[in-house]
Scaffold this motif. Structure first.
Motif, PDB file in Angstrom:
ATOM      1  N   GLU A 333      15.802  33.130  54.464  1.00  0.00           N
ATOM      2  CA  GLU A 333      15.398  31.945  55.216  1.00  0.00           C
ATOM      3  C   GLU A 333      14.250  31.205  54.548  1.00  0.00           C
ATOM      4  OE1 GLU A 333      14.757  32.768  59.330  1.00  0.00           O
ATOM      5  OE2 GLU A 333      16.675  33.821  59.549  1.00  0.00           O
ATOM      6  N   HIS A 334      13.407  31.918  53.813  1.00  0.00           N
ATOM      7  CA  HIS A 334      12.293  31.262  53.145  1.00  0.00           C
ATOM      8  C   HIS A 334      12.767  30.448  51.944  1.00  0.00           C
ATOM      9  CE1 HIS A 334       8.945  33.190  55.406  1.00  0.00           C
ATOM     10  NE2 HIS A 334       9.927  34.021  55.700  1.00  0.00           N
ATOM     11  N   SER A 335      14.035  30.581  51.577  1.00  0.00           N
ATOM     12  CA  SER A 335      14.628  29.740  50.540  1.00  0.00           C
ATOM     13  C   SER A 335      15.290  28.507  51.134  1.00  0.00           C
ATOM     14  CB  SER A 335      15.654  30.538  49.722  1.00  0.00           C
ATOM     15  OG  SER A 335      15.032  31.535  48.942  1.00  0.00           O
ATOM     16  N   PHE A 336      16.110  28.686  52.202  1.00  0.00           N
ATOM     17  CA  PHE A 336      16.795  27.509  52.756  1.00  0.00           C
ATOM     18  C   PHE A 336      16.016  26.845  53.894  1.00  0.00           C
ATOM     19  CE2 PHE A 336      19.064  31.200  54.676  1.00  0.00           C
ATOM     20  CZ  PHE A 336      18.947  30.922  56.040  1.00  0.00           C
ATOM     21  N   LYS A 337      14.941  27.462  54.334  1.00  0.00           N
ATOM     22  CA  LYS A 337      13.918  26.855  55.185  1.00  0.00           C
ATOM     23  C   LYS A 337      14.452  26.242  56.498  1.00  0.00           C
ATOM     24  CE  LYS A 337      10.719  25.721  51.393  1.00  0.00           C
ATOM     25  NZ  LYS A 337      11.468  26.383  50.318  1.00  0.00           N
ATOM     26  N   PRO A 338      14.963  27.055  57.411  1.00  0.00           N
ATOM     27  CA  PRO A 338      15.365  26.526  58.726  1.00  0.00           C
ATOM     28  C   PRO A 338      14.153  26.292  59.620  1.00  0.00           C
ATOM     29  CG  PRO A 338      15.760  28.886  58.626  1.00  0.00           C
ATOM     30  CD  PRO A 338      15.255  28.488  57.274  1.00  0.00           C
ATOM     31  N   LYS A 339      14.140  25.148  60.300  1.00  0.00           N
ATOM     32  CA  LYS A 339      13.048  24.777  61.197  1.00  0.00           C
ATOM     33  C   LYS A 339      13.625  24.375  62.560  1.00  0.00           C
ATOM     34  CE  LYS A 339      10.081  24.876  57.666  1.00  0.00           C
ATOM     35  NZ  LYS A 339       9.407  23.667  57.157  1.00  0.00           N
ATOM     36  N   LEU A 340      12.925  24.749  63.635  1.00  0.00           N
ATOM     37  CA  LEU A 340      13.389  24.418  64.978  1.00  0.00           C
ATOM     38  C   LEU A 340      13.361  22.900  65.165  1.00  0.00           C
ATOM     39  CD1 LEU A 340      14.379  25.501  67.686  1.00  0.00           C
ATOM     40  CD2 LEU A 340      11.988  25.692  68.397  1.00  0.00           C
ATOM     41  N   HIS A 341      14.462  22.337  65.633  1.00  0.00           N
ATOM     42  CA  HIS A 341      14.706  20.897  65.576  1.00  0.00           C
ATOM     43  C   HIS A 341      15.433  20.471  66.844  1.00  0.00           C
ATOM     44  CE1 HIS A 341      14.852  17.463  62.745  1.00  0.00           C
ATOM     45  NE2 HIS A 341      16.028  17.150  63.245  1.00  0.00           N
ATOM     46  N   ARG A 342      15.295  19.181  67.178  1.00  0.00           N
ATOM     47  CA  ARG A 342      15.995  18.645  68.355  1.00  0.00           C
ATOM     48  C   ARG A 342      16.723  17.353  67.977  1.00  0.00           C
ATOM     49  NH1 ARG A 342      12.729  18.556  73.770  1.00  0.00           N
ATOM     50  NH2 ARG A 342      13.557  20.693  73.758  1.00  0.00           N
ATOM     51  N   TRP A 343      17.956  17.260  68.452  1.00  0.00           N
ATOM     52  CA  TRP A 343      18.768  16.061  68.296  1.00  0.00           C
ATOM     53  C   TRP A 343      19.033  15.472  69.687  1.00  0.00           C
ATOM     54  CZ3 TRP A 343      19.281  20.440  65.520  1.00  0.00           C
ATOM     55  CH2 TRP A 343      19.394  20.349  64.122  1.00  0.00           C
ATOM     56  N   ARG A 344      18.976  14.142  69.777  1.00  0.00           N
ATOM     57  CA  ARG A 344      19.325  13.435  71.011  1.00  0.00           C
ATOM     58  C   ARG A 344      20.439  12.437  70.697  1.00  0.00           C
ATOM     59  NH1 ARG A 344      15.973  13.447  75.443  1.00  0.00           N
ATOM     60  NH2 ARG A 344      14.083  14.739  75.266  1.00  0.00           N
ATOM     61  N   PHE A 345      21.572  12.575  71.383  1.00  0.00           N
ATOM     62  CA  PHE A 345      22.729  11.715  71.163  1.00  0.00           C
ATOM     63  C   PHE A 345      22.924  10.830  72.391  1.00  0.00           C
ATOM     64  CE2 PHE A 345      23.516  15.944  69.254  1.00  0.00           C
ATOM     65  CZ  PHE A 345      23.429  15.596  67.910  1.00  0.00           C
ATOM     66  N   ASN A 346      22.809   9.516  72.203  1.00  0.00           N
ATOM     67  CA  ASN A 346      22.967   8.590  73.318  1.00  0.00           C
ATOM     68  C   ASN A 346      24.437   8.227  73.470  1.00  0.00           C
ATOM     69  OD1 ASN A 346      23.039   6.026  74.883  1.00  0.00           O
ATOM     70  ND2 ASN A 346      20.814   6.246  74.817  1.00  0.00           N
ATOM     71  N   LEU A 347      25.046   8.648  74.559  1.00  0.00           N
ATOM     72  CA  LEU A 347      26.481   8.443  74.764  1.00  0.00           C
ATOM     73  C   LEU A 347      26.832   6.985  74.995  1.00  0.00           C
ATOM     74  CD1 LEU A 347      27.220  11.522  77.057  1.00  0.00           C
ATOM     75  CD2 LEU A 347      27.636  11.318  74.611  1.00  0.00           C
ATOM     76  N   LYS A 348      25.860   6.163  75.384  1.00  0.00           N
ATOM     77  CA  LYS A 348      26.144   4.742  75.605  1.00  0.00           C
ATOM     78  C   LYS A 348      25.970   3.913  74.347  1.00  0.00           C
ATOM     79  CE  LYS A 348      25.587   4.007  80.568  1.00  0.00           C
ATOM     80  NZ  LYS A 348      24.912   3.180  81.613  1.00  0.00           N
ATOM     81  N   THR A 349      24.897   4.179  73.588  1.00  0.00           N
ATOM     82  CA  THR A 349      24.603   3.343  72.418  1.00  0.00           C
ATOM     83  C   THR A 349      25.130   3.927  71.112  1.00  0.00           C
ATOM     84  OG1 THR A 349      22.469   4.416  71.945  1.00  0.00           O
ATOM     85  CG2 THR A 349      22.486   2.611  73.562  1.00  0.00           C
ATOM     86  N   GLY A 350      25.442   5.229  71.095  1.00  0.00           N
ATOM     87  CA  GLY A 350      25.873   5.877  69.865  1.00  0.00           C
ATOM     88  C   GLY A 350      24.731   6.237  68.935  1.00  0.00           C
ATOM     89  N   GLU A 351      23.484   6.058  69.397  1.00  0.00           N
ATOM     90  CA  GLU A 351      22.319   6.316  68.565  1.00  0.00           C
ATOM     91  C   GLU A 351      21.958   7.799  68.574  1.00  0.00           C
ATOM     92  OE1 GLU A 351      17.640   4.816  68.185  1.00  0.00           O
ATOM     93  OE2 GLU A 351      18.796   4.391  70.009  1.00  0.00           O
TER      94      GLU A 351
END
Length: 491
Positions: A333-351
């Motif tokens: 993991e110290h090579s590919f470096k995973p970090k805790l992350h959040r994604w938000r997908f807007n179902l109306k705008t597609g953003e």
């Protein structure tokens, strides 16, 4: 301790110096039943259920290069009830395991070797591997289900005895990937698979009665290597990431992974029982995700937490034999470096919106499965030893405040993914324990440990000494007795 040696599986593994066949990864071939084990601390009386961990545990000397993901499935189980615990471990008797036992040697080359060296046709998205069923484990419809990361049959076992119950009857022709998701609120299990044949991915739903209810194609631009999925109360989430087999290499039969940094990550959001026309695709920053955590709906948005890799195609580790450096880097993991992350997908705008939740190197997380698909507050990630695929501790995240607390397993002590165990009649989301099997290289033994999830920094409240030192492992699950006996609240 009362321990019974139930069986010893004959092995052909010769002495070697492979880093993932020695040390904390030394395979074991004895199957035990144990009760009345030595306990340091007190076994909680307020939990009742089963903890099961899958492990890659090879039986035979490999054909050529060995990768730890090639190992045969060995399940380790600890059952808790009335302040007592009992332990069992069993190999999963897959078709490949039985065939190699009959032959007396390995029949399939692994992921790091030329598939043409396999002596028989194989399974999985790659098409020539042994379906070892050694990646993931869940409990669904009252039974254990073990699965293989490159798609395979799916094997059922009794959660209390680990008695093999055969292959799942509903599994489609393209198999089932590791990381199907169980919604404990409904008893339904959501799954996906992938292959080298168009449409390259499918998605399905299995009911609380263990019958296939829904199965649709998810068209991708070509063969991909997804590993996990997510779900909310109403939607399922699948991924298409720009790390996959090099198309030019595939034309010549080579399964060489390549990262395409100019391509976006893509997420498919599908109503749980939606059709192909209902799929909505979202683009995000290029990365690769091994493991996804909880997802939920918030207004017009679907919110997903997981581990964003900063270096999906890492540099080979130095000072290793030719070819070994890259394999070791993909495991580090110290090579590919995973970090805790959040994604938000807007179902109306597609953003799509993204944000980093923690800048530490973290992966293999868990959370209270009672709130899966619904907004939760707490998440529990694991830390690893640099240069190795070995888990060294856990970090508790409070996603509301940004605070965190850590527990290190100790010098020479390596655990695994640590599922959340809810207390009976729990009052809050973190009212329970984290559980893990520990391989202790200093004491030359293994333990099952429980941490109070509300005070992880205090260390184990209970350590149960196993009858043998077991190999390090990865994925695990917990199920309450009540959920095993009445999955999803269904009769």
């Amino acid at each position: 301790m009362t321990a019974t040696l139930v069986n010893t599986v004959e092995t052909t593994i010769k002495p070697n110096e492979h880093p993932y066949m020695n040390g904390a990864w030394t395979p074991v071939h004895a199957e035990y039943d144990a009760t009345d084990m030595q306990v340091i601390g007190d076994i909680p009386t307020d939990i009742a259920g089963v903890y099961v961990r899958n492990s890659e545990n090879p039986v035979h000397d490999p054909i050529g290069k060995y990768h730890p993901f090639d190992g045969d499935a060995m399940l380790h189980m600890m059952r808790f009830r009335d302040g007592k615990a009992e332990y069992r471990n069993r190999f999963v008797r897959t078709d490949g395991f039985i065939a190699e036992a009959d032959a007396g040697h390995a029949l399939w080359a692994g992921i790091a070797e030329n598939p043409k060296k396999s002596l028989r046709p194989g399974w999985g998205a790659q098409g020539a591997l042994k379906d070892s069923s050694s990646t993931d484990v869940v409990i669904h419809a009252g039974k254990v289900l073990s699965t293989f990361y490159q798609c395979g049959e799916g094997y059922r076992l009794d959660p209390y005895t680990l008695e093999g119950l055969g292959k799942e009857g509903w599994v489609p022709a393209d198999g089932i990937s590791a990381h199907p998701k169980v919604d404990e609120a409904t008893g339904e299990m959501l799954f996906f698979n992938y292959s080298k044949n168009a449409p390259f991915m499918h998605y399905g739903v299995v009911g609380a009665d263990n019958e296939l209810k829904h199965y649709i194609p998810v068209e991708l631009p070509g063969p991909r290597l997804p590993h996990d999925m997510g779900f909310t109360e109403n939607y399922s989430i699948l991924g298409d990431f720009p790390l996959f087999w090099d198309p030019e290499g595939l034309k010549h039969g080579f399964h060489t992974s390549r990262f395409f940094p100019d391509m976006p990550s893509r997420f498919a959001i599908i109503p749980r029982f939606g059709d192909v026309s209902d799929i909505k695709w979202f683009e995000a920053a290029p990365t690769y995700m091994l493991h996804w955590m909880n997802a939920y709906e918030e207004g017009d948005e679907v919110v997903l937490d997981g581990y964003f890799q900063e270096e999906p195609y890492p540099k080979p580790l130095e000072g290793l034999p030719p070819g070994a450096g890259l394999m070791m880097a993909f495991l580090d993991e110290h090579s590919f470096k995973p970090k805790l992350h959040r994604w938000r997908f807007n179902l109306k705008t597609g953003e799509t919106k993204e944000e980093r939740l923690d800048d530490r190197i973290l992966e293999f997380g868990s959370f209270n499965q009672k709130i899966a698909g619904r907004r939760g507050r707490y998440l529990y990630s694991t830390t690893t030893r640099p240069g190795w695929f070995l888990f060294t501790g856990v970090v508790k995240h409070d996603l509301d405040t940004g605070k965190s607390w850590s527990c290190d397993f100790g010098k020479g002590r390596f655990g695994s993914e640590a599922p959340f165990v809810p207390r009976l009649n729990a009052k809050t989301e973190d009212d329970g324990y984290l559980i893990s099997f520990i391989t202790d290289m200093v004491e030359d033994r293994s333990e099952c440990v429980l941490l109070d999830a509300q005070h992880v920094e205090a260390g184990p409240v209970c350590r149960i000494i196993l009858p043998h030192r077991i190999s390090s492992g990865t994925h695990a699950c917990w199920a309450n007795d009540s959920d095993i006996e009445n999955p999803g609240g269904h009769a």
